[in-house]
Design an enzyme around this catalytic site. Structure first.
Site, PDB file in Angstrom:
ATOM      1  N   GLU A 220       0.824  -1.209   0.000  1.00 31.01           N
ATOM      2  CA  GLU A 220       0.000   0.000   0.000  1.00 31.01           C
ATOM      3  C   GLU A 220       0.857   1.257   0.000  1.00 31.01           C
ATOM      4  O   GLU A 220       1.962   1.278   0.538  1.00 31.01           O
ATOM      5  CB  GLU A 220      -0.919  -0.014   1.235  1.00 31.01           C
TER       6      GLU A 220
ATOM      7  N   GLY B 287       6.916  -1.941   6.033  1.00 29.45           N
ATOM      8  CA  GLY B 287       8.281  -2.453   6.012  1.00 29.45           C
ATOM      9  C   GLY B 287       9.326  -1.567   6.654  1.00 29.45           C
ATOM     10  O   GLY B 287       9.075  -0.402   6.980  1.00 29.45           O
TER      11      GLY B 287
ATOM     12  N   HIS C 243      10.155   5.954  20.355  1.00 32.92           N
ATOM     13  CA  HIS C 243       9.005   5.551  21.178  1.00 32.92           C
ATOM     14  C   HIS C 243       9.292   5.323  22.660  1.00 32.92           C
ATOM     15  O   HIS C 243       8.365   5.209  23.455  1.00 32.92           O
ATOM     16  CB  HIS C 243       8.264   4.345  20.585  1.00 32.92           C
TER      17      HIS C 243
ATOM     18  N   CYS D 225      -0.612   5.706   9.963  1.00 30.76           N
ATOM     19  CA  CYS D 225       0.623   5.039  10.369  1.00 30.76           C
ATOM     20  C   CYS D 225       0.340   3.732  11.093  1.00 30.76           C
ATOM     21  O   CYS D 225      -0.441   3.715  12.036  1.00 30.76           O
ATOM     22  CB  CYS D 225       1.395   5.912  11.349  1.00 30.76           C
TER      23      CYS D 225
HETATM   24  N1  SAH Z   1       9.528   0.533   9.713  1.00 34.03           N
HETATM   25  C1  SAH Z   1       9.722   1.932   9.742  1.00 34.03           C
HETATM   26  C2  SAH Z   1       8.803   2.682   8.811  1.00 34.03           C
HETATM   27  C3  SAH Z   1       7.378   2.222   8.724  1.00 34.03           C
HETATM   28  S1  SAH Z   1       6.418   2.503  10.171  1.00 34.03           S
HETATM   29  C4  SAH Z   1       9.615   2.448  11.163  1.00 34.03           C
HETATM   30  O1  SAH Z   1       9.239   1.675  12.035  1.00 34.03           O
HETATM   31  O2  SAH Z   1       9.952   3.607  11.380  1.00 34.03           O
HETATM   32  C5  SAH Z   1       6.148   4.258  10.080  1.00 34.03           C
HETATM   33  C6  SAH Z   1       5.831   4.911  11.407  1.00 34.03           C
HETATM   34  O3  SAH Z   1       4.552   4.496  11.883  1.00 34.03           O
HETATM   35  C7  SAH Z   1       6.818   4.571  12.518  1.00 34.03           C
HETATM   36  O4  SAH Z   1       7.205   5.713  13.231  1.00 34.03           O
HETATM   37  C8  SAH Z   1       6.014   3.642  13.383  1.00 34.03           C
HETATM   38  O5  SAH Z   1       6.496   3.603  14.683  1.00 34.03           O
HETATM   39  C9  SAH Z   1       4.646   4.256  13.274  1.00 34.03           C
HETATM   40  N2  SAH Z   1       3.553   3.385  13.713  1.00 34.03           N
HETATM   41  C10 SAH Z   1       3.495   2.040  13.651  1.00 34.03           C
HETATM   42  N3  SAH Z   1       2.316   1.592  14.180  1.00 34.03           N
HETATM   43  C11 SAH Z   1       1.639   2.694  14.580  1.00 34.03           C
HETATM   44  C12 SAH Z   1       0.350   2.900  15.181  1.00 34.03           C
HETATM   45  N4  SAH Z   1      -0.440   1.876  15.479  1.00 34.03           N
HETATM   46  N5  SAH Z   1      -0.015   4.175  15.430  1.00 34.03           N
HETATM   47  C13 SAH Z   1       0.777   5.216  15.120  1.00 34.03           C
HETATM   48  N6  SAH Z   1       1.987   5.086  14.544  1.00 34.03           N
HETATM   49  C14 SAH Z   1       2.418   3.836  14.274  1.00 34.03           C
HETATM   50 FE1  SF4 Z   2       7.949  -2.885  10.882  1.00 33.25          FE
HETATM   51 FE2  SF4 Z   2       5.792  -1.645  11.820  1.00 33.25          FE
HETATM   52 FE3  SF4 Z   2       7.934  -1.954  13.379  1.00 33.25          FE
HETATM   53 FE4  SF4 Z   2       8.031  -0.214  11.309  1.00 33.25          FE
HETATM   54  S1  SF4 Z   2       6.722  -0.069  13.127  1.00 33.25           S
HETATM   55  S2  SF4 Z   2       9.586  -1.760  11.911  1.00 33.25           S
HETATM   56  S3  SF4 Z   2       6.743  -1.332   9.845  1.00 33.25           S
HETATM   57  S4  SF4 Z   2       6.649  -3.615  12.562  1.00 33.25           S
END
Ligand code: SAH
Ligand code: SF4
Length: 348
Positions: free
Chosen positions: A94, A165, A223, A340
């Site tokens: 996506e 990813g 985080h 996100c």
């Molecule tokens: N794998 C990379 C990029 C994809 S995730 C990473 O982890 O940075 C992109 C962003 O979405 C990251 O900052 C991740 O922590 C955040 N994210 C993941 N799950 C989420 C959720 N349920 N609510 C808000 N942000 C989230």
């Molecule tokens: Fe993978 Fe989601 Fe963790 Fe980013 S936040 S590394 S996409 S599992």
């Protein structure tokens, strides 16, 4: 019948030039072909109008042109558009187009699924299906840019590698996709300042990225600046802990002079106390940075709640008092699961 032709988009410049020259075609054709494939993104050799009939025939016999295919689009009530793409080998990914304040941001995927399984993220529940090829990432940017023209009549302002990813675990393809997107001749001539790689934090790869001379931005999904809490949220912290990430970001800044962003989802009762804000602030003292607080988007596992608005405000004020730049990002596209961490191919 199964095709055994080569995927022309994956053939590097030197090899393509050799193939052309060995069959008595001029080597400058390489650049013309690549421009058709990437800058113009045509899907057949027939459409490459400045090539001879003979060369077009030669190329069609030897190569396939594989492309990303849009399977479906969904539109959120807040204007966000989500696209479901099929890779030529069948996996689905996506990409999202997010308008806000007269700017358009494209969010692209670097992998189908993700191997890291962060406890707050829906993508992480999918396992890793495939590392995207560089052109599969580039074509998301290409398609989303075209859609941005169609819908908003403007170029993309920002491109974030925040879809499905972990970009730094598909390092080579991610770097190549950015070089191509920025290339004025064969790509889209996008300024790297408009591009951000978001990573869950792979220290070794952040150090490597510092030397690529890509000039794009980097965001770390921190985080929590406490190892125990961070490990409970993100298994990757067991091998890439808070201290190693602090060192890598410092190194990245020293080498590039680009200020990394720290992303931080506020989770109720998990990482939203004053002591958490203080730890985050000390983490941010080691290099110039800015913090982006992200609103948590609920996923199905029911493990977390977003912080209350009063806790969020207290947390943000605590950081502000220490003179660290901080912004709060409310996620868009929640009604179509485009926000996100929500990308899981439910469009299927
Ligand atoms: N794998 C990379 C990029 C994809 S995730 C990473 O982890 O940075 C992109 C962003 O979405 C990251 O900052 C991740 O922590 C955040 N994210 C993941 N799950 C989420 C959720 N349920 N609510 C808000 N942000 C989230
Ligand atoms: Fe993978 Fe989601 Fe963790 Fe980013 S936040 S590394 S996409 S599992």
């Amino acid at each position: 019948m199964k095709s055994y032709k080569l995927d022309i988009k994956k053939i590097d410049d030197g090899t393509l030039t050799d193939i052309l020259e060995n069959s008595n075609f001029k080597k400058f054709r390489k650049s013309q072909i690549k421009t058709w494939l990437f800058k113009k993104n045509v899907n057949s050799f027939e459409k490459m109008t400045n090539l001879s009939k003979e060369l077009k025939r030669f190329l069609s016999k030897k190569f396939d042109i594989n492309s990303l295919e849009i399977i479906s689009k969904s539109k959120s009530s807040d204007g966000t558009n989500k696209y479901l793409f099929r890779l030529h080998q069948g996996n689905e990914i996506e990409g999202v187009l997010i308008p806000s304040n007269n700017r358009v941001t494209a969010c692209v995927s670097s992998q189908a699924g993700c191997s890291l399984d962060c406890s707050f993220c829906a993508t992480g529940k999918l396992d890793l299906k495939k590392n995207l090829d560089f052109y599969e990432i580039y074509e998301q940017i290409f398609v989303l840019n075209k859609e941005s023209h169609k819908i908003y009549n403007k170029n993309l302002n920002n491109i974030v590698y925040m879809g499905m990813g972990e970009p730094l675990l598909n390092y080579k393809n991610v770097v190549q996709s950015i070089r191509l997107a920025c290339c004025p001749n064969e790509g889209l001539a996008i300024s790297p300042k408009r591009i951000t790689i978001s990573t869950s934090g792979i220290s070794k790869m952040i150090n490597k990225l510092a030397h690529e001379n890509l000039r794009c931005n980097l965001a770390l999904s921190l985080h929590s600046a406490d190892d125990e809490i961070r490990s409970s949220l993100m298994k990757i912290n067991n091998s890439n802990n808070v201290e190693s990430l602090s060192k890598s970001l410092k190194y990245f800044y020293e080498q590039t002079k680009i200020r990394p962003t720290i992303e931080y989802i506020l989770l109720k009762g998990v990482n939203d106390k004053i002591s958490d804000a203080n730890k985050l602030a000390s983490f941010c003292k080691n290099f110039p940075t800015k913090i982006n607080i992200i609103e948590y988007n609920k996923i199905d596992n029911g493990l977390f709640e977003k912080s209350s608005s009063s806790n969020t405000e207290t947390f943000i004020n605590c950081i502000k008092r220490k003179n660290i730049p901080i912004t709060y990002r409310i996620s868009k596209g929640k009604d179509i699961k485009a926000a996100c961490g929500q990308l899981v191919n439910q469009g299927k």
